[in-house]
Design a protein around this motif. Structure first.
Motif, PDB file in Angstrom:
ATOM      1  N   ARG A  70      -3.992   6.381  11.856  1.00  0.00           N
ATOM      2  CA  ARG A  70      -5.059   6.592  10.869  1.00  0.00           C
ATOM      3  C   ARG A  70      -6.344   7.128  11.485  1.00  0.00           C
ATOM      4  O   ARG A  70      -7.149   7.762  10.804  1.00  0.00           O
ATOM      5  N   GLU A 129      -7.822  -3.717   8.383  1.00  0.00           N
ATOM      6  CA  GLU A 129      -8.874  -2.952   7.732  1.00  0.00           C
ATOM      7  C   GLU A 129      -9.762  -2.331   8.799  1.00  0.00           C
ATOM      8  O   GLU A 129      -9.997  -2.925   9.850  1.00  0.00           O
ATOM      9  N   LEU A 185       0.847  -1.184   0.000  1.00  0.00           N
ATOM     10  CA  LEU A 185       0.000   0.000   0.000  1.00  0.00           C
ATOM     11  C   LEU A 185       0.893   1.248   0.000  1.00  0.00           C
ATOM     12  O   LEU A 185       2.072   1.170   0.361  1.00  0.00           O
ATOM     13  N   THR A 221     -10.001   6.143  13.882  1.00  0.00           N
ATOM     14  CA  THR A 221     -11.101   5.212  13.657  1.00  0.00           C
ATOM     15  C   THR A 221     -12.427   5.898  13.983  1.00  0.00           C
ATOM     16  O   THR A 221     -12.487   6.773  14.845  1.00  0.00           O
ATOM     17  N   LEU A 250     -13.569  -0.439   9.023  1.00  0.00           N
ATOM     18  CA  LEU A 250     -14.809  -0.101   8.336  1.00  0.00           C
ATOM     19  C   LEU A 250     -15.784   0.542   9.313  1.00  0.00           C
ATOM     20  O   LEU A 250     -15.869   0.102  10.481  1.00  0.00           O
ATOM     21  N   ALA A 296      -1.266   2.804   3.865  1.00  0.00           N
ATOM     22  CA  ALA A 296      -2.727   2.761   3.941  1.00  0.00           C
ATOM     23  C   ALA A 296      -3.335   3.218   2.631  1.00  0.00           C
ATOM     24  O   ALA A 296      -2.750   4.023   1.895  1.00  0.00           O
ATOM     25  N   ARG A 297      -4.510   2.668   2.340  1.00  0.00           N
ATOM     26  CA  ARG A 297      -5.321   3.126   1.212  1.00  0.00           C
ATOM     27  C   ARG A 297      -6.770   2.773   1.530  1.00  0.00           C
ATOM     28  O   ARG A 297      -7.068   1.629   1.844  1.00  0.00           O
ATOM     29  N   SER A 298      -7.635   3.782   1.503  1.00  0.00           N
ATOM     30  CA  SER A 298      -9.046   3.580   1.777  1.00  0.00           C
ATOM     31  C   SER A 298      -9.210   2.931   3.156  1.00  0.00           C
ATOM     32  O   SER A 298      -8.692   3.448   4.148  1.00  0.00           O
ATOM     33  N   SER A 299      -9.863   1.785   3.234  1.00  0.00           N
ATOM     34  CA  SER A 299     -10.111   1.154   4.536  1.00  0.00           C
ATOM     35  C   SER A 299      -8.956   0.290   5.005  1.00  0.00           C
ATOM     36  O   SER A 299      -8.907  -0.107   6.171  1.00  0.00           O
ATOM     37  N   ARG A 300      -7.980  -0.003   4.126  1.00  0.00           N
ATOM     38  CA  ARG A 300      -6.910  -0.943   4.450  1.00  0.00           C
ATOM     39  C   ARG A 300      -5.677  -0.233   4.992  1.00  0.00           C
ATOM     40  O   ARG A 300      -5.396   0.914   4.663  1.00  0.00           O
TER      41      ARG A 300
END
Length: 299
Positions: A248, A294, A192, A250, A296, A274-278
């Motif tokens: 990141r 991940e 990532l 949450t 979400l 990191a990218r998007s949710s990962r």
């Protein structure tokens, strides 16, 4: 006050504890009993039907602040880090896994994954009830995994829950690799985007161990780590996921999943991607994958 025991219709023994267990005696007991627990190929083992409940749990704000500093969270907020309830429930989990009735050796157990569902933010000043059990023992391509679940309730409402897997390695009949496993492995080979690089000091394990209470010898000193086959001190797996989540952020209600792929040796340098949710943690050269996860939002 002694523990209160209730036996349910399904045979599950619910034991209500008067206080959180002390970790050092549990580690010692688990170490003594480990040589007598040798899982064998073709022999089915079952999880002990015991559920530990710890009511009236309050957070020690001093230990919480030390944990926040060790993991990179902001200090002083009334909202608990999403990984902190794991710390609160860990002594009860250790009591179950160090017991005579637990069929896997405590020494050598490897924390391989954690899934967290946080239904709402938990406050540092709240009062909670924790419940911990070994939910299942399942075959794994490298041995047997214990599935440990932890639930946190506030005023009777489920506010946080987790599902951790701990692997006991032993000889097994090797299954063929399925397509899904191969597809996931291929995806993990693509790093990532790197967003940060962290230079980790040799004392990270000691600082996290002091704040969390998890003083496993492999995390404390190079000499004790070498006794268990590691060339240097090893960072706690739960420190790596907490550090990534601190970076990141949450949502207050979220589903979090992390898999621990390879130990992080200390001192050392790692890259956070990191990218998007990962998200993931790799070696500084972008090579060896240490952690993948991940986050979400919870609908």
């Amino acid at each position: 006050m002694g523990d209160l025991v209730d036996v349910g219709n399904d045979g599950t023994r619910t034991r209500t504890l008067g206080r959180s267990p002390a970790l050092w005696p549990l580690l010692a007991r688990g170490a003594v009993l480990s040589p007598f627990k040798r899982p064998r190929t073709g022999v089915t083992v079952t999880a002990p039907r015991t559920r530990l409940v710890l009511p009236g749990v309050r957070v020690d704000l001093g230990r919480l602040a030390a944990y926040e500093r060790a993991c990179g969270f902001g200090v002083g907020a009334d909202e608990l880090p999403p990984t902190y309830p794991h710390v609160l429930g860990f002594p009860a989990a250790m009591r179950l896994m160090s017991a005579r009735t637990f069929p896997l050796p405590l020494l050598g157990l490897v924390h391989t994954s954690i899934g967290i569902t946080q239904h709402r933010a938990l406050t540092a000043t709240g009062e909670y009830e924790l419940a911990v059990c070994v939910d299942d023992l399942v075959p794994h391509r490298r041995g047997t995994e214990a599935v440990v679940t932890t639930e946190v309730r506030a005023a009777g409402d489920l506010v946080w829950e987790s599902r951790s897997t701990y692997l006991a390695r032993h000889a097994v009949a090797q299954p063929a690799e399925n397509g899904r496993t191969a597809e996931r492995a291929a995806a993990e080979r693509e790093p990532l985007p790197v967003l940060a690089e962290w230079h980790l000091a040799e004392d990270v394990g000691r600082r996290y161990g002091s704040a969390s209470g998890d003083r496993n010898p492999i995390h404390l000193h190079p000499l004790t780590a070498r006794m268990f086959g590691f060339p240097r001190t090893v960072a706690h797996g739960m420190w790596t996921v907490a550090r990534c989540l601190a970076e990141r952020g949450t949502p207050q209600a979220a589903r979090i999943r992390a898999e621990f792929k390879a130990p992080v040796l200390l001192p050392g340098t790692v890259s956070y991607g990191a990218r998007s949710s990962r998200f993931e943690l790799r070696g500084a050269d972008g090579g060896r994958l240490h952690l993948t996860g991940e986050v979400l939002p919870l609908a």
